[in-house]
Enzyme design. Structure first.
Site, PDB file in Angstrom:
ATOM      1  N   GLU A   1      97.235   5.184 -84.830  1.00 44.61           N
ATOM      2  CA  GLU A   1      98.010   4.993 -83.633  1.00 44.61           C
ATOM      3  C   GLU A   1      97.879   5.762 -82.396  1.00 44.61           C
ATOM      4  OE1 GLU A   1      98.821   5.882 -86.918  1.00 44.61           O
ATOM      5  OE2 GLU A   1     100.791   5.716 -87.197  1.00 44.61           O
TER       6      GLU A   1
ATOM      7  N   GLU B   1      97.319  13.632 -89.321  1.00 40.13           N
ATOM      8  CA  GLU B   1      98.098  13.357 -88.404  1.00 40.13           C
ATOM      9  C   GLU B   1      96.970  12.710 -87.232  1.00 40.13           C
ATOM     10  OE1 GLU B   1     100.422  16.047 -86.043  1.00 40.13           O
ATOM     11  OE2 GLU B   1     101.769  14.525 -85.191  1.00 40.13           O
TER      12      GLU B   1
ATOM     13  N   CYS C   1     108.341  15.907 -85.519  1.00 37.45           N
ATOM     14  CA  CYS C   1     107.050  16.668 -85.168  1.00 37.45           C
ATOM     15  C   CYS C   1     106.354  17.276 -86.588  1.00 37.45           C
ATOM     16  CB  CYS C   1     107.430  17.968 -84.371  1.00 37.45           C
ATOM     17  SG  CYS C   1     108.678  18.990 -84.918  1.00 37.45           S
TER      18      CYS C   1
ATOM     19  N   CYS D   1     106.930  25.990 -89.966  1.00 34.82           N
ATOM     20  CA  CYS D   1     105.147  26.052 -89.871  1.00 34.82           C
ATOM     21  C   CYS D   1     104.864  27.407 -89.987  1.00 34.82           C
ATOM     22  CB  CYS D   1     105.096  25.351 -88.342  1.00 34.82           C
ATOM     23  SG  CYS D   1     105.630  24.017 -88.257  1.00 34.82           S
TER      24      CYS D   1
ATOM     25  N   LYS E   1      98.234  18.351 -90.128  1.00 40.74           N
ATOM     26  CA  LYS E   1      97.918  18.062 -88.940  1.00 40.74           C
ATOM     27  C   LYS E   1      96.503  17.330 -88.578  1.00 40.74           C
ATOM     28  CE  LYS E   1     101.538  19.238 -86.532  1.00 40.74           C
ATOM     29  NZ  LYS E   1     102.369  18.325 -85.422  1.00 40.74           N
TER      30      LYS E   1
ATOM     31  N   SER F   1     112.916  10.272 -84.467  1.00 36.93           N
ATOM     32  CA  SER F   1     112.512  10.190 -83.030  1.00 36.93           C
ATOM     33  C   SER F   1     111.410   9.815 -82.772  1.00 36.93           C
ATOM     34  CB  SER F   1     112.271  11.804 -82.699  1.00 36.93           C
ATOM     35  OG  SER F   1     111.993  11.930 -81.158  1.00 36.93           O
TER      36      SER F   1
ATOM     37  N   GLU G   1     116.245  11.695 -75.576  1.00 30.76           N
ATOM     38  CA  GLU G   1     116.564  10.440 -76.699  1.00 30.76           C
ATOM     39  C   GLU G   1     117.804  10.675 -77.244  1.00 30.76           C
ATOM     40  OE1 GLU G   1     113.438  10.464 -79.615  1.00 30.76           O
ATOM     41  OE2 GLU G   1     113.879   8.225 -79.988  1.00 30.76           O
TER      42      GLU G   1
ATOM     43  N   GLU H   1     112.615  14.359 -77.084  1.00 29.51           N
ATOM     44  CA  GLU H   1     113.675  14.341 -78.146  1.00 29.51           C
ATOM     45  C   GLU H   1     115.116  14.612 -77.608  1.00 29.51           C
ATOM     46  OE1 GLU H   1     112.454  16.920 -81.548  1.00 29.51           O
ATOM     47  OE2 GLU H   1     111.628  15.377 -82.405  1.00 29.51           O
TER      48      GLU H   1
HETATM   49 FE1  SF4 Z   1     105.320  20.275 -91.410  1.00 28.42          FE
HETATM   50 FE2  SF4 Z   1     104.546  22.549 -92.778  1.00 28.42          FE
HETATM   51 FE3  SF4 Z   1     102.828  21.253 -91.029  1.00 28.42          FE
HETATM   52 FE4  SF4 Z   1     104.795  22.776 -90.086  1.00 28.42          FE
HETATM   53  S1  SF4 Z   1     103.140  23.489 -91.200  1.00 28.42           S
HETATM   54  S2  SF4 Z   1     104.304  20.878 -89.255  1.00 28.42           S
HETATM   55  S3  SF4 Z   1     106.343  22.302 -91.786  1.00 28.42           S
HETATM   56  S4  SF4 Z   1     103.731  20.330 -92.949  1.00 28.42           S
END
Ligand code: SF4
Length: 408
Positions: free
Chosen positions: A237, A232, A169, A393, A229, A189, A142, A139
């Site tokens: 991808e 994700e 992220c 987080c 996550k 990013s 970049e 990052e």
């Molecule tokens: Fe985003 Fe919340 Fe997950 Fe952290 S815990 S990556 S702020 S959704």
């Protein structure tokens, strides 16, 4: 081996109809307006709008929203399979929260105990702090390329996305932008999140050089404070490991991250394996190259941490000197948004540039004005860190649930 999350998950959260009282609390915490249902009636989640952040789950006074992706037993099955090398990659915020699930003071930093408990359970470790450092480098570099081109007028041979650059992220923020601000996606990013870098690195370099196993005999587990996550990891991808191994004559699917456990899931896994977290011997894994990290990687879990770490890298590369102190100022009228400016002299050209950066957490309350400004082409910033969850987080949707509710 196929990953258990090989299908893209559209929404990780669902509301238990039998438990919901229709109190509307979840609506007030949902950043994406994804909760449907009138006051007093049973609510439901619109999976087309949901960004899987889990804020409804950690804030519902009745415990009605549930995380519907439960892979604890699948991970235990893999841990018991002697042919499989199970690698856990754990985020910074997990180590300040997992102790709470075992009666320790909320906020206790228990890194060595966590390493010890993971070892006892049979995990190998690729610390996500290690790949947080890689994310910072990506990052930061970049951003440097964009500053040199757009702010210092240097020519560039590469295609560079526009400024302001947004951090990428937080998967709930990325999903929110896809659904609500697609015009800003070129500003995102291009760096993967630390978890996805860990998956790609673990299943390639880690498999070959560290654990010396075939990728089909590896199982990568993200251990995260975050329900998003799980979404994700399921995105189609993320096929870096499969693409790499194809060049080596292997044609497996090799998901970069096979499954994700939240902090709550990990506590359940330890309990099912009868691991007494409080008394487990501490472990540091000093000889493991993938368990080394800087202080910059560690601050990723806090709001402002990603931006500060990347900015330090940019400052050093452009000026040739370390940044002494980065002071954030609250931005008037925008609670939860902080800004800082840093003047840098390019060591190559002698030209000066003043970089303006902003940090915003809590999409629902703080982030939208910054996005509208950027969309209108009026953003005064070069770099903006966005975290969906209030406070970052550490207050993610996968963290221990405080029965008293959060203060947000
Ligand atoms: Fe985003 Fe919340 Fe997950 Fe952290 S815990 S990556 S702020 S959704």
């Amino acid at each position: 081996m196929k990953g258990f999350q090989e299908q893209e998950v559209t929404s990780v959260i669902e509301i238990d109809r039998k438990v919901c009282k229709g109190c509307d609390s979840c609506k007030s915490f949902c950043p994406a307006d994804a909760i449907q249902g009138k006051y007093g009636a049973v609510h439901s989640i619109d999976s087309e709008k949901c960004i899987s952040c889990g804020q409804c789950l950690v804030n519902c006074p009745f415990g009605a929203p549930k995380d519907k992706v439960d892979v604890v037993d699948k991970v235990i099955e893999q841990l018991k399979n002697k042919k499989i090398t199970v690698v856990g990659t754990m985020a910074p915020s997990v180590r300040v929260a997992i102790g709470e699930e075992f009666g320790m003071e909320p906020g206790s930093l228990v890194t060595e105990k966590l390493y010890g408990a993971l070892k006892q359970a049979g995990f190998k470790i690729l610390d996500t702090n290690f790949t947080a450092d890689q994310t910072i480098m990506e990052e930061g570099m970049e951003l440097i390329a964009k500053i040199r081109h757009f702010a210092l007028g240097e020519p560039s041979e590469h295609h560079l996305g526009p400024l302001p650059q947004f951090t990428s992220c937080c998967p709930a923020w990325v999903r929110y932008a896809e659904l609500n601000y697609p015009e800003l996606l070129p500003n995102m990013s291009s760096a993967k999140s630390p978890m996805m870098m860990a998956g790609a690195l673990g299943k390639t370099y880690g498999a070959k050089e560290v654990w010396k196993v075939n990728p089909e005999d590896m199982f990568m587990v993200g251990i995260m404070p975050c329900t998003a996550k799980k979404f994700e990891a399921s995105r189609p991808e993320f096929t870096s490991a499969a693409r790499y191994w194809q060049t080596q004559g292997r044609s497996g699917s090799y998901p970069d991250i096979d499954v994700v456990l939240t902090t709550r899931d990990l506590a359940r896994l330890f309990k099912k394996l009868n691991i007494d977290f409080k008394s487990v011997p501490e472990f540091t894994d000093q000889d493991n190259p993938l368990a080394q990290y800087s202080g910059a990687g560690t601050i990723f879990g806090n709001t402002g941490g990603v931006m500060e770490a990347a900015l330090r890298t940019a400052y050093f590369v452009i000026t040739g000197k370390e940044l002494d102190v980065l002071e954030f100022q609250p931005v008037r009228g925008l609670k939860g948004v902080k800004e800082a400016s840093v003047t840098m002299k390019d060591v190559k050209t002698g030209k000066e540039v003043t970089l303006k950066v902003a940090v915003a957490h809590g999409i629902k309350t703080n982030v939208k004005p910054l996005l509208d400004e950027a969309k209108a082409g009026k953003s005064p910033y070069h770099f903006i860190e966005v975290m969906n969850c209030p406070g970052g987080c550490v207050n993610g949707g996968g963290q221990p649930i405080n029965p008293m509710g959060t203060s947000w």
